[in-house]
Design an enzyme around this catalytic site. Structure first.
Site, mmCIF file in Angstrom:
data_model
loop_
_atom_site.group_PDB
_atom_site.id
_atom_site.type_symbol
_atom_site.label_atom_id
_atom_site.label_comp_id
_atom_site.label_asym_id
_atom_site.label_seq_id
_atom_site.Cartn_x
_atom_site.Cartn_y
_atom_site.Cartn_z
ATOM 1 N N GLU A 235 60.617 12.059 28.342
ATOM 2 C CA GLU A 235 59.477 11.262 27.881
ATOM 3 C C GLU A 235 58.300 11.674 28.747
ATOM 4 O OE1 GLU A 235 56.783 9.331 27.507
ATOM 5 O OE2 GLU A 235 57.586 7.441 28.260
ATOM 6 N N CYS A 269 51.663 5.773 29.165
ATOM 7 C CA CYS A 269 51.966 6.962 28.359
ATOM 8 C C CYS A 269 51.563 6.738 26.907
ATOM 9 C CB CYS A 269 53.431 7.339 28.485
ATOM 10 S SG CYS A 269 54.565 6.011 28.123
HETATM 11 P P1 NDP Z 1 55.841 13.989 37.756
HETATM 12 O O1 NDP Z 1 56.231 14.567 36.466
HETATM 13 O O2 NDP Z 1 55.454 14.883 38.868
HETATM 14 O O3 NDP Z 1 57.037 13.079 38.315
HETATM 15 C C1 NDP Z 1 57.837 12.215 37.506
HETATM 16 C C2 NDP Z 1 59.162 11.942 38.237
HETATM 17 O O4 NDP Z 1 59.853 13.169 38.461
HETATM 18 C C3 NDP Z 1 58.982 11.335 39.624
HETATM 19 O O5 NDP Z 1 60.045 10.454 39.903
HETATM 20 C C4 NDP Z 1 59.051 12.549 40.524
HETATM 21 O O6 NDP Z 1 59.418 12.238 41.830
HETATM 22 C C5 NDP Z 1 60.127 13.347 39.842
HETATM 23 N N1 NDP Z 1 60.104 14.775 40.156
HETATM 24 C C6 NDP Z 1 59.067 15.543 40.576
HETATM 25 N N2 NDP Z 1 59.445 16.830 40.701
HETATM 26 C C7 NDP Z 1 60.746 16.893 40.352
HETATM 27 C C8 NDP Z 1 61.706 17.937 40.233
HETATM 28 N N3 NDP Z 1 61.393 19.198 40.520
HETATM 29 N N4 NDP Z 1 62.945 17.646 39.812
HETATM 30 C C9 NDP Z 1 63.281 16.382 39.498
HETATM 31 N N5 NDP Z 1 62.421 15.336 39.589
HETATM 32 C C10 NDP Z 1 61.172 15.589 39.996
HETATM 33 O O7 NDP Z 1 54.749 12.957 37.459
HETATM 34 P P2 NDP Z 1 53.730 12.301 38.441
HETATM 35 O O8 NDP Z 1 54.318 11.027 38.888
HETATM 36 O O9 NDP Z 1 53.251 13.229 39.525
HETATM 37 O O10 NDP Z 1 52.516 12.112 37.427
HETATM 38 C C11 NDP Z 1 51.814 13.244 36.942
HETATM 39 C C12 NDP Z 1 51.509 13.145 35.488
HETATM 40 O O11 NDP Z 1 52.663 12.789 34.741
HETATM 41 C C13 NDP Z 1 50.511 12.080 35.143
HETATM 42 O O12 NDP Z 1 49.246 12.585 35.218
HETATM 43 C C14 NDP Z 1 50.864 11.735 33.737
HETATM 44 O O13 NDP Z 1 50.186 12.624 32.885
HETATM 45 C C15 NDP Z 1 52.319 12.010 33.633
HETATM 46 N N6 NDP Z 1 53.091 10.785 33.673
HETATM 47 C C16 NDP Z 1 53.562 10.304 32.509
HETATM 48 C C17 NDP Z 1 54.270 9.147 32.504
HETATM 49 C C18 NDP Z 1 54.791 8.583 31.270
HETATM 50 O O14 NDP Z 1 55.003 7.397 31.205
HETATM 51 N N7 NDP Z 1 55.073 9.387 30.280
HETATM 52 C C19 NDP Z 1 54.528 8.398 33.719
HETATM 53 C C20 NDP Z 1 54.002 9.017 34.900
HETATM 54 C C21 NDP Z 1 53.317 10.176 34.851
HETATM 55 P P3 NDP Z 1 58.274 11.985 42.932
HETATM 56 O O15 NDP Z 1 57.418 10.871 42.413
HETATM 57 O O16 NDP Z 1 59.058 11.603 44.103
HETATM 58 O O17 NDP Z 1 57.521 13.289 43.050
#
Ligand code: NDP
Length: 490
Positions: A235, A269
């Site tokens: 998602e 989102c």
């Molecule tokens: P990320 O995609 O970077 O992170 C989402 C989750 O994945 C977090 O728990 C993160 O951990 C984890 N993660 C990061 N890198 C890895 C990896 N290599 N392998 C496995 N898990 C990983 O999103 P962000 O939180 O940085 O947000 C960035 C963008 O994502 C936003 O600008 C938005 O566009 C989108 N977003 C969309 C959401 C939605 O509801 N669809 C929700 C949040 C963000 P950690 O936080 O510890 O890095």
């Protein structure tokens, strides 16, 4: 030496909310090992007992609602009221998943058809084992719970890696679960940064990953999962469009549009990011929108931007949009970290970042369209396809537009209403990801279909799966299949 812990901060004040371990390979390995044992026990309880336990978890969460809302408020900065709302939604999903898992996934007989007349067939959906949930920070209870509750109800154990911005909420969700299910660690939380999530994704004992976050990270997670053919549900956010038809209730549309775009500081989102309004009501809609937005204040109606790095993206989109479009409200100065005031810009070119990329801030672009057809074409021109909204006074046309919208969900004459209907599946197409949480599809997402056919009696003269099959049996088969399927309809 690298630090062994990390802090979660209140994004409004910068105060430390809590300190959590960066769980390493050994810690993740141990958590998955414990989950593997717990999954067997949880599976063995069966649907009825799991339902009882999950309803108990729901009650424990409800009893701790105020405290949990306070923690969500501290870690995300969102108002306590909004935190309460997301927890209430999560509670309704736990309730639905618990009550419906047996019905949706339990064993049932299915029809065998004429050729399988001598067979009995049963279908059931069995748990996968251990499910890894990698969650976001924007709705740290509601969003991961859309995977956690459905995965648990389907009979799996869950290892949850919350975002590094909201680890305290993640830890609390598992602690409260242990109050309802003290015997085994059926729901565990592992804390850490991206690497901890990566460790979970590449562990072969994890049988599915439910990921919520950015499209770029989803690709990295998928690549890690590919090593073990671990399936994922992804998602990844969206660029949701809001269409206003000529006979829409313009006041209601403006009100809903504003809330859909600005609530949670736009960090949703399925938040409204692009607005397409048909010519006939454009002026009146913009009047209503402008009047209403003047009363909405960052820091009062919604909180700060939770992830500091997101401020740069929001600023870049606003700078670009205000250069090429016409400002209705706000502008480049609306970004005053950690808050962003509402920004509305008209006539921004459709190929600009503010229209194409996910902004994740309290900003919208608005465009006048000839008719709903043009609005629909522009709405569908996005690489994303998560959700959208249609406001129309004509129920039939609204339904038609909703069906033609290239998204997983569409709300008519309301915003985001589908998220509160637990029986509706939630997920997107294109860059918004794939797979579904919520509803019956959400339960099946965390289960594997098990198909069993049992021969009840030998079919006289029709032993087809034997080397003793003769020409007469084949002839009988051809006559039967011709009778059943050989007639043309026209
Ligand atoms: P990320 O995609 O970077 O992170 C989402 C989750 O994945 C977090 O728990 C993160 O951990 C984890 N993660 C990061 N890198 C890895 C990896 N290599 N392998 C496995 N898990 C990983 O999103 P962000 O939180 O940085 O947000 C960035 C963008 O994502 C936003 O600008 C938005 O566009 C989108 N977003 C969309 C959401 C939605 O509801 N669809 C929700 C949040 C963000 P950690 O936080 O510890 O890095």
């Amino acid at each position: 030496m690298t630090a062994l812990t990390f802090d979660s901060l209140n994004p409004a004040t910068g105060d430390v909310v809590g300190s959590h371990p960066k769980q390493d390979a050994q810690a993740v390995d141990q958590a998955v090992e414990r989950a593997t044992q717990a999954a067997r026990w949880w599976d063995g309880l069966g649907h009825a007992e799991r339902r009882r336990r999950l309803l108990d978890y729901k009650a424990v969460l409800t009893q701790n609602l105020r405290e949990l809302a306070g923690l969500v408020h501290e870690e995300t900065g969102k108002p306590v009221g909004d935190a309460t709302l997301e927890i209430v939604l999560a509670i309704t999903h736990i309730d639905w998943a618990a009550r419906n898992a047996g019905k949706v996934l339990g064993r049932r007989r299915v029809s065998t058809g004429m050729i399988g007349l001598n067979l009995a067939a049963t279908l059931e959906y069995l748990p996968l084992g251990v499910v890894g949930v990698i969650g976001p920070w924007n709705y740290p209870v509601f969003t991961p719970m859309g995977s956690i509750a459905y995965a648990l109800a389907a009979g799996n154990a869950v290892v949850f890696k919350p975002s590094e911005l909201t680890p305290g909420v993640g830890v609390r969700l598992a602690e409260l679960f242990a109050e309802a299910v003290p015997e085994q660690p059926v729901l565990q939380t592992v804390t850490g940064l991206g690497e901890t999530g990566a460790l979970l994704a590449k562990d072969p004992r994890v049988k599915k990953i439910a990921f919520t976050g950015s499209t770029a990270t989803a690709k990295r997670v998928m690549a890690a999962c590919a090593e073990n053919l671990t399936p994922i549900v992804a998602e990844c956010g969206g660029k949701d469009a809001f269409i206003v038809d000529a006979d829409a209730d313009v006041r209601a549309a403006a009100d809903a549009c504003l809330w859909g775009a600005m609530s949670n500081a736009g960090q949703t989102c399925v938040g409204v990011e692009r607005v397409y309004v048909v010519d006939a009501v454009y002026e009146s809609f913009m009047r209503e929108l402008s009047e209403r937005v003047a009363t909405v204040k960052a820091g009062e109606h919604y909180g700060p931007i939770t992830m500091p790095g997101q401020l740069d993206i929001i600023q870049r989109h606003i700078d670009d949009a205000t250069k090429s479009g016409k400002v209705v409200t706000g502008g480049p100065d609306s970004v005053r970290a950690p808050y962003v005031d509402p920004v509305i810009v008209e006539d921004v070119p459709e190929d600009s970042p503010a229209v194409c990329e996910e902004t994740f801030g309290p900003t919208i672009t608005v465009r006048r369209t000839r008719d709903t057809q043009e609005a629909l074409e522009l709405a569908n021109a996005s690489a994303y396809g998560l959700a959208g909204t249609v406001f129309s006074g004509n129920a039939r046309r609204a339904m038609e537009l909703a069906r033609l919208m290239r998204t997983g969900m569409t709300a008519i004459n309301s915003v985001i209403s589908f998220a509160g209907v637990p029986s509706l599946p939630f997920g997107g197409v294109g860059d918004s990801g794939f797979g579904r949480i919520h509803g019956a599809d959400g339960l099946r997402e965390f289960a594997r279909p098990k198909a069993i056919s049992r021969q009840r009696f030998a079919m006289p003269g029709m032993n087809l799966t034997s080397f003793n099959r003769g020409p007469a049996e084949l002839e009988r088969l051809i006559r039967l299949v011709t009778f059943l399927h050989g007639r043309r309809k026209r």
